[in-house]
Design an enzyme around this catalytic site. Structure first.
Site, PDB file in Angstrom:
ATOM      1  N   TRP A 103       0.826  -1.208   0.000  1.00 27.44           N
ATOM      2  CA  TRP A 103       0.000   0.000   0.000  1.00 27.44           C
ATOM      3  C   TRP A 103       0.855   1.251   0.000  1.00 27.44           C
ATOM      4  O   TRP A 103       0.473   2.280  -0.597  1.00 27.44           O
ATOM      5  CB  TRP A 103      -0.958  -0.035   1.193  1.00 27.44           C
ATOM      6  CG  TRP A 103      -1.874  -1.212   1.114  1.00 27.44           C
ATOM      7  CD1 TRP A 103      -1.915  -2.291   1.937  1.00 27.44           C
ATOM      8  CD2 TRP A 103      -2.857  -1.461   0.097  1.00 27.44           C
ATOM      9  NE1 TRP A 103      -2.854  -3.194   1.510  1.00 27.44           N
ATOM     10  CE2 TRP A 103      -3.444  -2.710   0.384  1.00 27.44           C
ATOM     11  CE3 TRP A 103      -3.286  -0.747  -1.019  1.00 27.44           C
ATOM     12  CZ2 TRP A 103      -4.451  -3.259  -0.402  1.00 27.44           C
ATOM     13  CZ3 TRP A 103      -4.292  -1.296  -1.811  1.00 27.44           C
ATOM     14  CH2 TRP A 103      -4.863  -2.535  -1.499  1.00 27.44           C
ATOM     15  N   ASP A 171      -0.611   7.015   6.878  1.00 34.71           N
ATOM     16  CA  ASP A 171      -1.706   6.112   6.524  1.00 34.71           C
ATOM     17  C   ASP A 171      -1.830   5.112   7.664  1.00 34.71           C
ATOM     18  O   ASP A 171      -1.004   4.207   7.816  1.00 34.71           O
ATOM     19  CB  ASP A 171      -1.394   5.410   5.201  1.00 34.71           C
ATOM     20  CG  ASP A 171      -2.463   4.381   4.812  1.00 34.71           C
ATOM     21  OD1 ASP A 171      -3.411   4.166   5.589  1.00 34.71           O
ATOM     22  OD2 ASP A 171      -2.331   3.793   3.728  1.00 34.71           O
ATOM     23  N   LYS A 195     -11.112  -1.845   8.860  1.00 40.91           N
ATOM     24  CA  LYS A 195     -10.215  -2.705   9.628  1.00 40.91           C
ATOM     25  C   LYS A 195     -10.424  -2.510  11.137  1.00 40.91           C
ATOM     26  O   LYS A 195     -10.722  -3.450  11.845  1.00 40.91           O
ATOM     27  CB  LYS A 195      -8.769  -2.435   9.230  1.00 40.91           C
ATOM     28  CG  LYS A 195      -8.526  -2.713   7.743  1.00 40.91           C
ATOM     29  CD  LYS A 195      -7.114  -2.436   7.325  1.00 40.91           C
ATOM     30  CE  LYS A 195      -6.918  -2.589   5.828  1.00 40.91           C
ATOM     31  NZ  LYS A 195      -7.152  -3.943   5.326  1.00 40.91           N
TER      32      LYS A 195
END
Length: 358
Positions: A103, A171, A195
């Site tokens: 990511w 992030d 999540k």
């Protein structure tokens, strides 16, 4: 309280039974409105209450004040990969990125459309089995430094980071509110909700006003952080039910307490890593103990042929979501906040049972 199978999936992830219970009630009737949360008007007074309470809870959990703006946005993490450089870089300005996993690499690829991107650290050459070293020197003309706090696919996590003199953007999609953290060190942080703080289709974005004040680019309102702030996250039809689930998660996190959550996460991760490290069948992806994630534990079987057998055993015992990402293979156990120590204990018992049979 159990509602069925143990879900160790990386996302959409497990939600606490208490949250699922409250969501189910709201789907049928939201408070005394006479209709469902799925029908709640996005510009009505009830939804404005949801927005304002959620913003207050985020500020409280993060220990930040009104100098930060709190947004709920569409598009998940990838939208932020685009919006960050689109808003904060002009012309040939430079931003720094740390490449610590899949990511993080995607964030870099998206950012390259909008500015000069410098990779200030990478562990790609070792297949992301460790964290790259934190940059010793950051060029003075760097507008911001972006990094991923936890890498879900490879199972690495930053537990401590040095101070830097430029705006820091994190992030935190897979480890927000999982441990004590000084959020005031960040000029911006964001998290896709599915999540630790909700369901897919929503992203939490928190930006310091000083970073917002520096935006000079002319952008379509939907892609402009200033426009989103002005409209209080309701520039268009908001994901009302998704934001409501995040509000319930924030209430649950506050009631439980970050310190308690962190202690439980430490316990769960220690239990599972100990089982892997002492196993004759399983091998961890991340050997460096200090780099290991407490959210996503990635490992393989020494004999790949055994992996399907172990997954089958887990499914027979109502444990799901263990299959590793295709980039790594093997297994990935996601230990997000809603996962209990009892669930991890059950998994460890199955691992030991499996070892006696092979």
């Amino acid at each position: 309280m159990s509602i069925g199978k143990i879900n160790f999936g990386a996302g959409p992830a497990a939600l606490p039974p208490e949250v699922l219970h409250d969501v189910s009630k709201a789907v049928w009737r939201y408070k005394n409105t006479g209709y469902s949360i799925l029908e709640l008007p996005h510009r009505g007074a009830e939804f404005l209450e949801i927005i304002e309470e959620s913003k207050s809870l985020v500020r409280g959990l993060c220990g930040i004040g009104s100098d930060y703006e709190v947004l709920w946005m569409h598009g998940g993490g990838r939208m932020q990969f685009s919006m960050i450089p689109m808003n904060f870089l002009s012309g040939k300005e430079t931003a720094g990125y740390i490449d610590s996993g899949h990511w993080a690499a995607e964030a870099i690829d998206y950012a390259r459309y909008y500015g000069d991107i410098k990779i200030l650290g990478s562990s790609k050459e070792t297949k992301y089995d460790r964290l790259p070293a934190w940059p010793a020197a950051i060029p003075a003309d760097t507008k911001y430094l972006h990094f991923t706090t936890n890498n879900t696919i490879y199972g690495t996590q930053y537990h401590n980071i040095p101070d830097i003199s430029i705006p820091l953007i994190g992030d935190m999609s897979s480890d927000i509110f999982s441990c004590k953290r000084d959020y005031s060190r960040y000029a911006m942080f964001y998290a896709a909700a599915q999540k630790n703080i909700g369901t897919p289709g929503v992203a939490l974005v928190v930006i310091h006003k000083s970073l917002l004040d520096g935006i000079t680019n002319k952008l379509p309102p939907m892609l402009d952080y200033k426009a989103q702030v002005k409209e209080n996250s309701i520039l268009n039809t908001a994901n009302v039910s998704g934001i409501y689930v995040s509000l319930l998660m924030l209430r649950w996190i506050k009631a439980k307490g970050i310190a308690t959550i962190e202690a439980e996460n430490d316990q769960k991760a220690a239990m599972l890593y100990e089982a892997i490290d002492n196993s004759k069948v399983f091998v961890p992806h991340v050997k460096e103990v200090a780099h290991r994630s407490k959210m996503n534990v990635c490992f393989i079987a020494k004999n790949e042929a055994l992996e399907k057998d172990f997954l089958k055993l887990c499914e027979q015992n109502d444990i799901i979501g263990l299959q590793g990402h295709r980039a790594v293979g093997g297994f990935r156990v996601s230990l997000y906040n809603a996962i209990t120590a009892e669930s991890v204990t059950r998994l460890v018992e199955l691992m030991k049972e499996f070892e006696t049979k092979v």
